[in-house]
Structure formats: structure tokens, C-alpha cells
Scaffold this active site. Structure first.
Site, PDB file in Angstrom:
ATOM      1  N   HIS A   1       0.819  -1.226   0.000  1.00 16.30           N
ATOM      2  CA  HIS A   1       0.000   0.000   0.000  1.00 16.30           C
ATOM      3  C   HIS A   1       0.848   1.270   0.000  1.00 16.30           C
ATOM      4  O   HIS A   1       0.382   2.336   0.388  1.00 16.30           O
ATOM      5  CB  HIS A   1      -0.973  -0.019   1.193  1.00 16.30           C
ATOM      6  CG  HIS A   1      -2.011  -1.105   1.095  1.00 16.30           C
ATOM      7  ND1 HIS A   1      -2.750  -1.556   2.174  1.00 16.30           N
ATOM      8  CD2 HIS A   1      -2.435  -1.835   0.021  1.00 16.30           C
ATOM      9  CE1 HIS A   1      -3.588  -2.501   1.763  1.00 16.30           C
ATOM     10  NE2 HIS A   1      -3.413  -2.701   0.464  1.00 16.30           N
TER      11      HIS A   1
ATOM     12  N   CYS B   1       5.589  21.201 -12.936  1.00 12.07           N
ATOM     13  CA  CYS B   1       4.385  21.376 -13.769  1.00 12.07           C
ATOM     14  C   CYS B   1       3.213  21.975 -13.005  1.00 12.07           C
ATOM     15  O   CYS B   1       2.105  22.076 -13.550  1.00 12.07           O
ATOM     16  CB  CYS B   1       3.969  20.040 -14.378  1.00 12.07           C
ATOM     17  SG  CYS B   1       3.104  18.957 -13.238  1.00 12.07           S
TER      18      CYS B   1
ATOM     19  N   GLY C   1      -1.237  -8.994  12.807  1.00 14.86           N
ATOM     20  CA  GLY C   1      -1.766  -7.663  13.090  1.00 14.86           C
ATOM     21  C   GLY C   1      -2.562  -7.045  11.954  1.00 14.86           C
ATOM     22  O   GLY C   1      -2.490  -5.838  11.736  1.00 14.86           O
TER      23      GLY C   1
HETATM   24  C1  BJW Z   1      -2.786  -6.269  16.847  1.00 18.34           C
HETATM   25  C2  BJW Z   1      -2.177  -5.454  17.787  1.00 18.34           C
HETATM   26  C3  BJW Z   1      -0.992  -5.940  18.350  1.00 18.34           C
HETATM   27  C4  BJW Z   1      -3.916  -4.407  17.128  1.00 18.34           C
HETATM   28  N1  BJW Z   1      -0.499  -7.128  17.967  1.00 18.34           N
HETATM   29  N2  BJW Z   1      -2.300  -7.441  16.500  1.00 18.34           N
HETATM   30  C5  BJW Z   1     -12.635  -7.889  -3.183  1.00 18.34           C
HETATM   31  C6  BJW Z   1     -13.644  -8.065  -2.259  1.00 18.34           C
HETATM   32  C7  BJW Z   1     -14.143  -6.968  -1.564  1.00 18.34           C
HETATM   33  C8  BJW Z   1     -13.663  -5.676  -1.792  1.00 18.34           C
HETATM   34  C9  BJW Z   1     -12.672  -5.509  -2.720  1.00 18.34           C
HETATM   35  C10 BJW Z   1     -12.169  -6.603  -3.390  1.00 18.34           C
HETATM   36  N3  BJW Z   1     -11.183  -6.150  -4.229  1.00 18.34           N
HETATM   37  C11 BJW Z   1     -11.058  -4.813  -4.092  1.00 18.34           C
HETATM   38  C12 BJW Z   1     -11.957  -4.381  -3.196  1.00 18.34           C
HETATM   39  C13 BJW Z   1     -12.121  -2.956  -2.810  1.00 18.34           C
HETATM   40  C14 BJW Z   1     -11.161  -2.516  -1.747  1.00 18.34           C
HETATM   41  C15 BJW Z   1     -11.459  -3.323  -0.475  1.00 18.34           C
HETATM   42  O1  BJW Z   1     -10.794  -4.252  -0.137  1.00 18.34           O
HETATM   43  N4  BJW Z   1     -12.491  -2.913   0.249  1.00 18.34           N
HETATM   44  C16 BJW Z   1     -12.890  -3.614   1.476  1.00 18.34           C
HETATM   45  C17 BJW Z   1     -12.508  -2.771   2.700  1.00 18.34           C
HETATM   46  C18 BJW Z   1     -14.361  -3.882   1.399  1.00 18.34           C
HETATM   47  N5  BJW Z   1      -9.777  -2.674  -2.175  1.00 18.34           N
HETATM   48  C19 BJW Z   1      -9.162  -1.765  -2.936  1.00 18.34           C
HETATM   49  O2  BJW Z   1      -9.758  -0.778  -3.362  1.00 18.34           O
HETATM   50  C20 BJW Z   1      -7.706  -2.019  -3.293  1.00 18.34           C
HETATM   51  N6  BJW Z   1      -7.494  -1.876  -4.678  1.00 18.34           N
HETATM   52  C21 BJW Z   1      -7.957  -2.751  -5.586  1.00 18.34           C
HETATM   53  O3  BJW Z   1      -8.528  -3.759  -5.264  1.00 18.34           O
HETATM   54  O4  BJW Z   1      -7.682  -2.415  -6.886  1.00 18.34           O
HETATM   55  C22 BJW Z   1      -8.421  -3.086  -7.901  1.00 18.34           C
HETATM   56  C23 BJW Z   1      -9.605  -2.189  -8.195  1.00 18.34           C
HETATM   57  C24 BJW Z   1      -9.420  -1.109  -9.034  1.00 18.34           C
HETATM   58  C25 BJW Z   1     -10.504  -0.314  -9.329  1.00 18.34           C
HETATM   59  C26 BJW Z   1     -11.767  -0.562  -8.755  1.00 18.34           C
HETATM   60  C27 BJW Z   1     -11.901  -1.628  -7.868  1.00 18.34           C
HETATM   61  C28 BJW Z   1     -10.813  -2.463  -7.584  1.00 18.34           C
HETATM   62  C29 BJW Z   1      -6.813  -0.967  -2.655  1.00 18.34           C
HETATM   63  C30 BJW Z   1      -6.834  -1.047  -1.169  1.00 18.34           C
HETATM   64  C31 BJW Z   1      -5.980   0.105  -0.592  1.00 18.34           C
HETATM   65  C32 BJW Z   1      -6.047   0.149   0.926  1.00 18.34           C
HETATM   66  N7  BJW Z   1      -5.449   1.357   1.384  1.00 18.34           N
HETATM   67  C33 BJW Z   1      -5.379   1.613   2.829  1.00 18.34           C
HETATM   68  C34 BJW Z   1      -4.937   3.087   3.048  1.00 18.34           C
HETATM   69  C35 BJW Z   1      -3.441   3.240   2.738  1.00 18.34           C
HETATM   70  C36 BJW Z   1      -2.999   4.660   2.835  1.00 18.34           C
HETATM   71  C37 BJW Z   1      -3.020   5.222   4.226  1.00 18.34           C
HETATM   72  O5  BJW Z   1      -2.679   4.562   5.218  1.00 18.34           O
HETATM   73  O6  BJW Z   1      -3.394   6.379   4.344  1.00 18.34           O
HETATM   74  O7  BJW Z   1      -4.463   0.696   3.448  1.00 18.34           O
HETATM   75  S1  BJW Z   1      -6.911   1.254   3.657  1.00 18.34           S
HETATM   76  C38 BJW Z   1      -6.172   0.684   5.153  1.00 18.34           C
HETATM   77  O8  BJW Z   1      -6.564  -0.692   5.377  1.00 18.34           O
HETATM   78  C39 BJW Z   1      -4.653   0.671   4.881  1.00 18.34           C
HETATM   79  C40 BJW Z   1      -4.258  -0.675   5.441  1.00 18.34           C
HETATM   80  O9  BJW Z   1      -3.043  -1.113   4.881  1.00 18.34           O
HETATM   81  C41 BJW Z   1      -5.435  -1.541   5.129  1.00 18.34           C
HETATM   82  C42 BJW Z   1      -5.521  -2.789   5.952  1.00 18.34           C
HETATM   83  O10 BJW Z   1      -5.739  -2.507   7.305  1.00 18.34           O
HETATM   84  P1  BJW Z   1      -5.046  -3.384   8.426  1.00 18.34           P
HETATM   85  O11 BJW Z   1      -3.592  -3.268   8.330  1.00 18.34           O
HETATM   86  O12 BJW Z   1      -5.598  -4.759   8.400  1.00 18.34           O
HETATM   87  O13 BJW Z   1      -5.474  -2.592   9.783  1.00 18.34           O
HETATM   88  P2  BJW Z   1      -6.777  -2.756  10.688  1.00 18.34           P
HETATM   89  O14 BJW Z   1      -6.860  -1.539  11.536  1.00 18.34           O
HETATM   90  O15 BJW Z   1      -7.974  -3.097   9.895  1.00 18.34           O
HETATM   91  O16 BJW Z   1      -6.465  -4.030  11.595  1.00 18.34           O
HETATM   92  C43 BJW Z   1      -5.486  -4.011  12.615  1.00 18.34           C
HETATM   93  C44 BJW Z   1      -5.444  -5.378  13.249  1.00 18.34           C
HETATM   94  O17 BJW Z   1      -4.393  -5.416  14.184  1.00 18.34           O
HETATM   95  C45 BJW Z   1      -6.724  -5.749  14.012  1.00 18.34           C
HETATM   96  O18 BJW Z   1      -7.128  -7.053  13.629  1.00 18.34           O
HETATM   97  C46 BJW Z   1      -6.287  -5.748  15.480  1.00 18.34           C
HETATM   98  O19 BJW Z   1      -6.955  -6.727  16.256  1.00 18.34           O
HETATM   99  C47 BJW Z   1      -4.815  -6.066  15.365  1.00 18.34           C
HETATM  100  N8  BJW Z   1      -3.945  -5.585  16.428  1.00 18.34           N
HETATM  101  N9  BJW Z   1      -2.947  -4.305  17.960  1.00 18.34           N
HETATM  102  C48 BJW Z   1      -1.213  -7.851  17.040  1.00 18.34           C
HETATM  103  N10 BJW Z   1      -0.314  -5.222  19.306  1.00 18.34           N
HETATM  104 ZN    ZN Z   2       4.584  17.672 -11.933  1.00 18.03          ZN
END
Ligand code: BJW
Ligand code: ZN
Length: 247
Positions: free
Chosen positions: A117, A149, A186
Site C-alpha cells: 500500500h 508542472c 496484526g
Molecule cells: C494487533 C495489535 C498488536 C492491534 N499485535 N495485533 C474484493 C472483495 C471486496 C472488496 C474488494 C475486493 N477487491 C477490491 C476491493 C475494494 C477494496 C477493499 O478491499 N475494500 C474492502 C474494505 C471492502 N480494495 C481496494 O480498493 C484495493 N485496490 C484494488 O482492489 O484495486 C483493484 C480495483 C481497481 C478499481 C476498482 C476496484 C478495484 C486498494 C486497497 C488500498 C487500501 N489502502 C489503505 C490506506 C493506505 C494509505 C493510508 O494509510 O493512508 O491501506 S486502507 C487501510 O486498510 C490501509 C491498510 O493497509 C489496510 C488494511 O488494514 P489493516 O492493516 O488490516 O489494519 P486494521 O486496523 O484493519 O487491523 C489491525 C489489526 O491489528 C486488528 O485485527 C487488530 O486486532 C490487530 N492488532 N494491535 C497484534 N499489538
Molecule cells: Zn509535476
């Protein structure tokens, strides 16, 4: 503490993957996205983490990233990050695949890191593609503009609806498919396509282990679920590797 099945798998493993999410950095003081203390309790993802949102309101989106860039200046990798960097020295093949944009794996010393990401330390112009480090972008008092630009500069992160970086994605799929052990650490495993990797690894024959403080969407598909903090469990895993396994 760890099952005999896991310790024997660790002993035999040549190729290991650590797939990480925001929980990995929680103990460094970086807020997660979802859950009780998640940043999306306060901010709406659709208003901040999409290209449409950026074009509609670049000032607001930049305000959010400015806040997070500043926060990251004051945090350090935690024992979980360092444990993964240690594991890279132990296994013949060790790959970190991260959804995190915080650069903490590299700062802890991990060498093979695929960032699915993006990385908040990088930025680029949406007009001409020119790259800017955080130090190179003009003042963040307003949304910064390109010196070449005048286009808007954006953070080099992947927003909803955007494609993941192709090389990192292909390399991650390949690593997942050749893994003997695949750790999912995580992450709530709700954001796709990243969340498909643990399942791909399992289908390809990996022993799949989840490390999380609570069960996730994918827990039922795991071979083993270790409930606890990654900053606690991963160093203990390294101790087991170093002291009980003669490789
Ligand atoms: C601990 C702890 C400790 C706490 N020890 N554990 C197929 C099915 C359904 C939907 C889609 C699909 N394909 C695509 C989609 C759409 C979308 C998507 O997935 N949506 C769902 C949410 C429904 N995906 C996309 O759009 C992706 N692109 C894509 O598919 O392109 C093709 C396409 C093109 C055109 C149209 C459609 C599709 C791109 C996804 C980009 C995600 N970006 C973000 C933001 C990044 C920038 C920023 O940070 O500002 O990435 S979103 C956000 O979520 C961030 C993260 O990397 C990502 C994942 O979150 P993560 O890391 O899992 O965090 P949390 O908070 O959810 O979980 C934390 C965990 O830690 C918890 O479980 C806690 O319990 C645990 N924890 N303390 C161990 N100490
Ligand atoms: Zn530029």
C-alpha cells in the site's frame, strides 16, 4: 507456549513469509484503522483514502497525511519489527509483505520488504509523475504543488479503488505460493486483494499462522491462531528459534 506442530514446522521451513498490518505497529504508537481506537472511528475512509476525495478536497487529505507524517517522525520500530528482522537471518528465505506505509520494517533492519500500500515517506506529482521525498515537498501549510508542472503532489500510498504496485504484488503472490510457513500478523484481513494472500499461501501448501490480539475474518482458515501482541509473541518465537532449534 508454542505448539509442537509449529516448532517442528519452524525447524523444517526454508521459506517463510510475514504478512503484516497496522497491528504490527500499534505497539510503536501508530494507531490502527479499524476497531475501538482505530483512526477510522474519527475519520471516514471514503473522505480521505480515495483519489476522488483527494481531488475534491486536497487540503483536507493533506492535513490528514501531514498529521500522520509528523506522528511517524516520533515513533520507533517495536520488538515485533526487530524480531522479524532477526528471522531474516535465520531462515534461508524470509519475506516481509506489509500493508503498512510507515517504513518501520526497513527501519528495524528487514531487507526484503514488499510494501503493498505504498510508503508515506514518498510522494509524487499527479501531473508529471515527478517524485518527491518528504524533505523535498514544499511547505505543507497548503496542498503542495509540483515545481516542474504545478500539478498536485500526492502521497505515494494506495487508496481505495487504486491498483496495488504491480511488481510488489506479483512478488508477494510468488512468495506466498512458495512459503512453507506464512504468518498473518496484526491485520484485520478485510482489505483486498492483500487479504487474499494468506488463503493463496494455504492453498499452495503453507502452514498458515495468525498472530493477532483478537480473531479476524480469516481466523477459521488458519492452521494455528496465536492470540496476543505481535511485539510480545514474535520475540518469543525468535527465542525458540535461537535456543531450541539446532539448524
Ligand atoms: C494487533 C495489535 C498488536 C492491534 N499485535 N495485533 C474484493 C472483495 C471486496 C472488496 C474488494 C475486493 N477487491 C477490491 C476491493 C475494494 C477494496 C477493499 O478491499 N475494500 C474492502 C474494505 C471492502 N480494495 C481496494 O480498493 C484495493 N485496490 C484494488 O482492489 O484495486 C483493484 C480495483 C481497481 C478499481 C476498482 C476496484 C478495484 C486498494 C486497497 C488500498 C487500501 N489502502 C489503505 C490506506 C493506505 C494509505 C493510508 O494509510 O493512508 O491501506 S486502507 C487501510 O486498510 C490501509 C491498510 O493497509 C489496510 C488494511 O488494514 P489493516 O492493516 O488490516 O489494519 P486494521 O486496523 O484493519 O487491523 C489491525 C489489526 O491489528 C486488528 O485485527 C487488530 O486486532 C490487530 N492488532 N494491535 C497484534 N499489538
Ligand atoms: Zn509535476
Amino acid at each position: 507456549m508454542f505448539s509442537s506442530r509449529l516448532t517442528s514446522k519452524l525447524k523444517e521451513a526454508a521459506s517463510v513469509v510475514a504478512f503484516t498490518g497496522a497491528g504490527m505497529s500499534a505497539e510503536s504508537g501508530v494507531p490502527t484503522f479499524r476497531g475501538e481506537d482505530g483512526i477510522w472511528k474519527k475519520f471516514k475512509p471514503e473522505e480521505l483514502a480515495s483519489f476522488d476525495a483527494f481531488i475534491r478536497n486536497p487540503e483536507v487529505v493533506w492535513e490528514w497525511y501531514k498529521y500522520r507524517k509528523q506522528l511517524l517522525l516520533s515513533v520507533q520500530p517495536n520488538p515485533g519489527h526487530f524480531a522479524l528482522a532477526e528471522m531474516e537471518k535465520i531462515f534461508p528465505q524470509f519475506t516481509v509483505i506489509t500493508q503498512n506505509i510507515d517504513n518501520l520494517h526497513r527501519r528495524a533492519g528487514s531487507g526484503t520488504v514488499y510494501e503493498l500500500h505504498g510508503n508515506i515517506e514518498r510522494n509524487y506529482c499527479i501531473g508529471c509523475g515527478m517524485k518527491y521525498s518528504n524533505e523535498e515537498i514544499p511547505s505543507l501549510d497548503r496542498a503542495p504543488r509540483c515545481a516542474q508542472c504545478s500539478g498536485l503532489i500526492r502521497p505515494d500510498v494506495v487508496w481505495f479503488g487504486e491498483l496495488l504496485p504491480v511488481e510488489e504484488w506479483n512478488a508477494s503472490v510468488a512468495a506466498a505460493e512458495r512459503a512453507d510457513i506464512f504468518f498473518s500478523i496484526g491485520t484485520s484481513a478485510v482489505v483486498y486483494p492483500a487479504a487474499s494472500l494468506p488463503v493463496s499461501a494455504k492453498h499452495a501448501g503453507a502452514y498458515v499462522v495468525e498472530i493477532n490480539i483478537e480473531p479476524t475474518e480469516l481466523s477459521h482458515q488458519m492452521d494455528e491462531v496465536l492470540l496476543g501482541k505481535s511485539g510480545d509473541l514474535l520475540p518469543r518465537l525468535v527465542d525458540v528459534l535461537k535456543h531450541s532449534l539446532v539448524r
